[in-house]
Write a protein that holds these residues in place. Sequence first.
Motif, PDB file in Angstrom:
ATOM      1  N   ARG A  45      40.937  74.865   8.334  1.00 27.66           N
ATOM      2  CA  ARG A  45      42.085  74.951   9.246  1.00 27.66           C
ATOM      3  C   ARG A  45      43.367  74.569   8.515  1.00 27.66           C
ATOM      4  NH1 ARG A  45      42.680  76.319  14.626  1.00 27.66           N
ATOM      5  NH2 ARG A  45      40.832  75.873  15.787  1.00 27.66           N
ATOM      6  N   TYR A  46      43.270  73.548   7.680  1.00 27.78           N
ATOM      7  CA  TYR A  46      44.427  73.104   6.898  1.00 27.78           C
ATOM      8  C   TYR A  46      44.905  74.224   5.977  1.00 27.78           C
ATOM      9  CZ  TYR A  46      46.960  70.681   3.192  1.00 27.78           C
ATOM     10  OH  TYR A  46      47.898  70.310   2.258  1.00 27.78           O
ATOM     11  N   ARG A  47      43.981  74.814   5.238  1.00 28.56           N
ATOM     12  CA  ARG A  47      44.361  75.865   4.294  1.00 28.56           C
ATOM     13  C   ARG A  47      44.864  77.119   4.999  1.00 28.56           C
ATOM     14  NH1 ARG A  47      39.465  74.777   0.090  1.00 28.56           N
ATOM     15  NH2 ARG A  47      40.443  72.992  -0.933  1.00 28.56           N
ATOM     16  N   ALA A 104      50.834  79.967  14.885  1.00 33.12           N
ATOM     17  CA  ALA A 104      49.419  79.883  14.507  1.00 33.12           C
ATOM     18  C   ALA A 104      49.218  78.796  13.450  1.00 33.12           C
ATOM     19  CB  ALA A 104      48.928  81.231  14.003  1.00 33.12           C
ATOM     20  N   ALA A 105      50.158  78.670  12.518  1.00 31.41           N
ATOM     21  CA  ALA A 105      50.071  77.624  11.494  1.00 31.41           C
ATOM     22  C   ALA A 105      50.080  76.256  12.166  1.00 31.41           C
ATOM     23  CB  ALA A 105      51.237  77.746  10.516  1.00 31.41           C
ATOM     24  N   HIS A 106      50.942  76.096  13.157  1.00 28.01           N
ATOM     25  CA  HIS A 106      51.031  74.831  13.882  1.00 28.01           C
ATOM     26  C   HIS A 106      49.713  74.508  14.578  1.00 28.01           C
ATOM     27  CE1 HIS A 106      52.354  72.236  17.304  1.00 28.01           C
ATOM     28  NE2 HIS A 106      52.921  71.610  16.298  1.00 28.01           N
ATOM     29  N   ALA A 111      43.537  70.552  12.289  1.00 25.39           N
ATOM     30  CA  ALA A 111      43.169  69.868  11.044  1.00 25.39           C
ATOM     31  C   ALA A 111      43.502  68.381  11.138  1.00 25.39           C
ATOM     32  CB  ALA A 111      43.880  70.509   9.857  1.00 25.39           C
ATOM     33  N   ALA A 112      44.664  68.052  11.724  1.00 22.97           N
ATOM     34  CA  ALA A 112      45.060  66.650  11.887  1.00 22.97           C
ATOM     35  C   ALA A 112      44.111  65.925  12.840  1.00 22.97           C
ATOM     36  CB  ALA A 112      46.492  66.566  12.390  1.00 22.97           C
ATOM     37  N   ARG A 113      43.651  66.622  13.863  1.00 22.37           N
ATOM     38  CA  ARG A 113      42.699  66.015  14.796  1.00 22.37           C
ATOM     39  C   ARG A 113      41.365  65.743  14.097  1.00 22.37           C
ATOM     40  NH1 ARG A 113      38.501  66.968  17.800  1.00 22.37           N
ATOM     41  NH2 ARG A 113      38.247  69.157  17.271  1.00 22.37           N
ATOM     42  N   LEU A 114      40.952  66.674  13.238  1.00 20.65           N
ATOM     43  CA  LEU A 114      39.682  66.524  12.529  1.00 20.65           C
ATOM     44  C   LEU A 114      39.763  65.549  11.357  1.00 20.65           C
ATOM     45  CD1 LEU A 114      38.628  70.293  12.535  1.00 20.65           C
ATOM     46  CD2 LEU A 114      37.595  68.460  13.891  1.00 20.65           C
ATOM     47  N   MET A 115      40.949  65.430  10.761  1.00 28.01           N
ATOM     48  CA  MET A 115      41.166  64.507   9.624  1.00 28.01           C
ATOM     49  C   MET A 115      42.332  63.578   9.957  1.00 28.01           C
ATOM     50  SD  MET A 115      40.715  66.751   6.121  1.00 28.01           S
ATOM     51  CE  MET A 115      42.132  67.802   6.334  1.00 28.01           C
ATOM     52  N   PRO A 116      42.154  62.665  10.888  1.00 26.69           N
ATOM     53  CA  PRO A 116      43.274  61.845  11.356  1.00 26.69           C
ATOM     54  C   PRO A 116      43.881  60.926  10.297  1.00 26.69           C
ATOM     55  CG  PRO A 116      41.208  61.092  12.326  1.00 26.69           C
ATOM     56  CD  PRO A 116      40.906  62.343  11.569  1.00 26.69           C
ATOM     57  N   SER A 122      44.420  61.785   7.079  1.00 27.43           N
ATOM     58  CA  SER A 122      45.012  62.546   5.978  1.00 27.43           C
ATOM     59  C   SER A 122      46.539  62.599   6.089  1.00 27.43           C
ATOM     60  CB  SER A 122      44.456  63.973   5.956  1.00 27.43           C
ATOM     61  OG  SER A 122      45.140  64.735   4.988  1.00 27.43           O
ATOM     62  N   SER A 123      47.198  61.923   5.175  1.00 29.78           N
ATOM     63  CA  SER A 123      48.670  61.935   5.176  1.00 29.78           C
ATOM     64  C   SER A 123      49.197  63.303   4.748  1.00 29.78           C
ATOM     65  CB  SER A 123      49.210  60.837   4.259  1.00 29.78           C
ATOM     66  OG  SER A 123      48.744  61.027   2.939  1.00 29.78           O
ATOM     67  N   GLU A 124      48.444  63.997   3.916  1.00 31.85           N
ATOM     68  CA  GLU A 124      48.854  65.339   3.464  1.00 31.85           C
ATOM     69  C   GLU A 124      48.910  66.300   4.655  1.00 31.85           C
ATOM     70  OE1 GLU A 124      47.517  68.691   0.155  1.00 31.85           O
ATOM     71  OE2 GLU A 124      46.395  66.826   0.337  1.00 31.85           O
ATOM     72  N   VAL A 125      47.884  66.263   5.488  1.00 32.06           N
ATOM     73  CA  VAL A 125      47.852  67.136   6.665  1.00 32.06           C
ATOM     74  C   VAL A 125      48.989  66.762   7.614  1.00 32.06           C
ATOM     75  CG1 VAL A 125      46.523  67.778   8.718  1.00 32.06           C
ATOM     76  CG2 VAL A 125      45.390  67.624   6.509  1.00 32.06           C
ATOM     77  N   ARG A 126      49.195  65.478   7.828  1.00 34.49           N
ATOM     78  CA  ARG A 126      50.274  65.021   8.724  1.00 34.49           C
ATOM     79  C   ARG A 126      51.644  65.463   8.219  1.00 34.49           C
ATOM     80  NH1 ARG A 126      48.178  63.521  13.403  1.00 34.49           N
ATOM     81  NH2 ARG A 126      46.280  62.363  13.094  1.00 34.49           N
ATOM     82  N   MET A 127      51.846  65.373   6.908  1.00 34.48           N
ATOM     83  CA  MET A 127      53.122  65.780   6.330  1.00 34.48           C
ATOM     84  C   MET A 127      53.344  67.285   6.521  1.00 34.48           C
ATOM     85  SD  MET A 127      54.530  65.269   2.443  1.00 34.48           S
ATOM     86  CE  MET A 127      53.392  66.452   1.766  1.00 34.48           C
ATOM     87  N   CYS A 128      52.306  68.077   6.280  1.00 31.85           N
ATOM     88  CA  CYS A 128      52.417  69.524   6.460  1.00 31.85           C
ATOM     89  C   CYS A 128      52.647  69.876   7.926  1.00 31.85           C
ATOM     90  CB  CYS A 128      51.170  70.232   5.941  1.00 31.85           C
ATOM     91  SG  CYS A 128      51.079  70.242   4.150  1.00 31.85           S
ATOM     92  N   LEU A 129      51.987  69.165   8.817  1.00 35.40           N
ATOM     93  CA  LEU A 129      52.178  69.382  10.249  1.00 35.40           C
ATOM     94  C   LEU A 129      53.619  69.090  10.641  1.00 35.40           C
ATOM     95  CD1 LEU A 129      51.113  70.012  13.078  1.00 35.40           C
ATOM     96  CD2 LEU A 129      50.319  67.644  13.220  1.00 35.40           C
ATOM     97  N   GLN A 130      54.173  68.016  10.141  1.00 37.23           N
ATOM     98  CA  GLN A 130      55.566  67.669  10.449  1.00 37.23           C
ATOM     99  C   GLN A 130      56.524  68.728   9.903  1.00 37.23           C
ATOM    100  OE1 GLN A 130      56.576  65.178  12.545  1.00 37.23           O
ATOM    101  NE2 GLN A 130      58.476  66.306  12.384  1.00 37.23           N
ATOM    102  N   ASN A 131      56.277  69.195   8.676  1.00 42.60           N
ATOM    103  CA  ASN A 131      57.109  70.254   8.105  1.00 42.60           C
ATOM    104  C   ASN A 131      57.038  71.522   8.941  1.00 42.60           C
ATOM    105  OD1 ASN A 131      57.936  68.655   5.983  1.00 42.60           O
ATOM    106  ND2 ASN A 131      56.404  69.433   4.560  1.00 42.60           N
TER     107      ASN A 131
END
Length: 124
Positions: free
Chosen positions: A40-42, A58-60, A66-71, A73-82
């Motif tokens: 999901r992240y990729r 769709a990316a959001h 991905a953030a829900r599954l990997m709570p 992960s700062s990388e996922v959170r950063m990408c989600l915020q972007n």
Amino acid sequence: TAVFLKRGDLMNAIKAASLGIKSAKKLPEETATPFLAKLRYRRGLARGEPGRERDLEAAHEDLLEAARLMPTSSEVRMCLQNCKNLLREERRSKRAAAQGNDIADEVSDAAAEVGGDDKESATK
């Protein structure tokens, strides 16, 4: 998916991630979760990249999952915020463009009315 992303082949990255997600869903949940999160992240990354395949909505969705599954992960959170920021910016520019079109239509209509009045007075 990672190879396609590195090569910039976004369409195939999205397809590969989607197929991987479909396959991972057949696994037991505890086994599938890390795979689903990474896929999901990729896919979210691929969908968020500029180009023909860009789909920030769709990316959001993918990055949220991905953030829900990997709570942790700062990388996922950063990408989600972007992604959220880009989505907000895209919505603003669409609204501004729509308002600009409305104003242009009003100006055009007003010009047509003024032009129409001139034609009528010229024929009198």
